[in-house]
Design a protein around this motif. Structure first.
Motif, mmCIF file in Angstrom:
data_model
loop_
_atom_site.group_PDB
_atom_site.id
_atom_site.type_symbol
_atom_site.label_atom_id
_atom_site.label_comp_id
_atom_site.label_asym_id
_atom_site.label_seq_id
_atom_site.Cartn_x
_atom_site.Cartn_y
_atom_site.Cartn_z
ATOM 1 N N MET A 1 33.006 -14.504 -40.996
ATOM 2 C CA MET A 1 34.408 -13.177 -41.538
ATOM 3 C C MET A 1 35.756 -13.899 -41.737
ATOM 4 S SD MET A 1 35.040 -9.121 -40.451
ATOM 5 C CE MET A 1 33.393 -8.738 -40.256
ATOM 6 N N LEU A 2 36.470 -14.102 -42.478
ATOM 7 C CA LEU A 2 38.105 -13.842 -42.500
ATOM 8 C C LEU A 2 38.893 -12.742 -42.035
ATOM 9 C CD1 LEU A 2 40.187 -15.925 -42.919
ATOM 10 C CD2 LEU A 2 40.024 -15.004 -45.606
ATOM 11 N N VAL A 3 39.342 -13.169 -40.756
ATOM 12 C CA VAL A 3 40.391 -11.736 -40.212
ATOM 13 C C VAL A 3 41.677 -12.186 -40.542
ATOM 14 C CG1 VAL A 3 40.670 -9.898 -38.457
ATOM 15 C CG2 VAL A 3 38.705 -11.456 -38.664
ATOM 16 N N LEU A 4 41.990 -10.820 -41.854
ATOM 17 C CA LEU A 4 43.343 -11.127 -41.955
ATOM 18 C C LEU A 4 44.517 -10.259 -41.307
ATOM 19 C CD1 LEU A 4 43.433 -12.127 -45.154
ATOM 20 C CD2 LEU A 4 43.263 -14.099 -43.991
ATOM 21 N N THR A 5 45.854 -9.770 -40.985
ATOM 22 C CA THR A 5 46.796 -8.715 -40.630
ATOM 23 C C THR A 5 47.602 -8.660 -41.490
ATOM 24 O OG1 THR A 5 46.554 -9.801 -38.067
ATOM 25 C CG2 THR A 5 47.745 -8.050 -38.771
ATOM 26 N N ARG A 6 47.996 -8.020 -41.973
ATOM 27 C CA ARG A 6 48.722 -7.450 -43.243
ATOM 28 C C ARG A 6 49.688 -5.999 -42.916
ATOM 29 N NH1 ARG A 6 50.240 -10.796 -46.541
ATOM 30 N NH2 ARG A 6 50.642 -11.439 -43.473
ATOM 31 N N SER A 11 49.909 -8.292 -49.344
ATOM 32 C CA SER A 11 48.499 -7.904 -50.016
ATOM 33 C C SER A 11 47.706 -9.184 -49.888
ATOM 34 C CB SER A 11 49.016 -8.410 -51.834
ATOM 35 O OG SER A 11 49.787 -6.509 -52.449
ATOM 36 N N ILE A 12 46.659 -9.306 -50.224
ATOM 37 C CA ILE A 12 45.775 -10.364 -50.389
ATOM 38 C C ILE A 12 45.048 -10.722 -51.980
ATOM 39 C CG2 ILE A 12 43.523 -10.920 -49.276
ATOM 40 C CD1 ILE A 12 43.931 -8.953 -46.924
ATOM 41 N N MET A 13 45.656 -11.490 -51.715
ATOM 42 C CA MET A 13 44.316 -12.372 -52.987
ATOM 43 C C MET A 13 43.161 -13.012 -52.660
ATOM 44 S SD MET A 13 46.575 -12.615 -55.131
ATOM 45 C CE MET A 13 45.868 -13.184 -56.909
ATOM 46 N N ILE A 14 41.802 -12.643 -53.697
ATOM 47 C CA ILE A 14 40.422 -12.623 -53.685
ATOM 48 C C ILE A 14 40.838 -13.721 -55.149
ATOM 49 C CG2 ILE A 14 38.317 -12.597 -53.678
ATOM 50 C CD1 ILE A 14 39.443 -9.965 -51.784
#
Length: 78
Positions: A1-6, A11-14
């Protein structure tokens, strides 16, 4: 699982055409905005699981599946 902080308004691009934006953070709730082509289905996980459960055949349905198209024998003879 990729974990990102925003943070809010980030935004996050998929891929090239799905954008997930953090709209608001209030307490332990995060509001997300999702921009995706109409061809991409977007559901909350619990809705997705319910939809897949309701469209899956019941265990009592034909347990043997459809006849094998490659079989040289009619169903029940092979």
């Amino acid at each position: 699982m990729l974990v990102l902080t925003r943070r809010a308004n980030q935004s996050i691009m998929i891929g090239h055409d799905v954008v997930i934006t953090v709209l608001e953070i209030r307490g332990d709730q995060v509001r997300l905005g999702i921009r995706a082509p109409r061809s991409v289905e977007v559901h909350r996980e619990e809705v997705f699981l319910e939809v897949t459960r309701s469209t899956r055949p019941s265990p009592d349905a034909d347990a043997h599946g459809p006849p094998d198209a490659d079989s040289p024998h009619p169903p029940g003879e092979g």
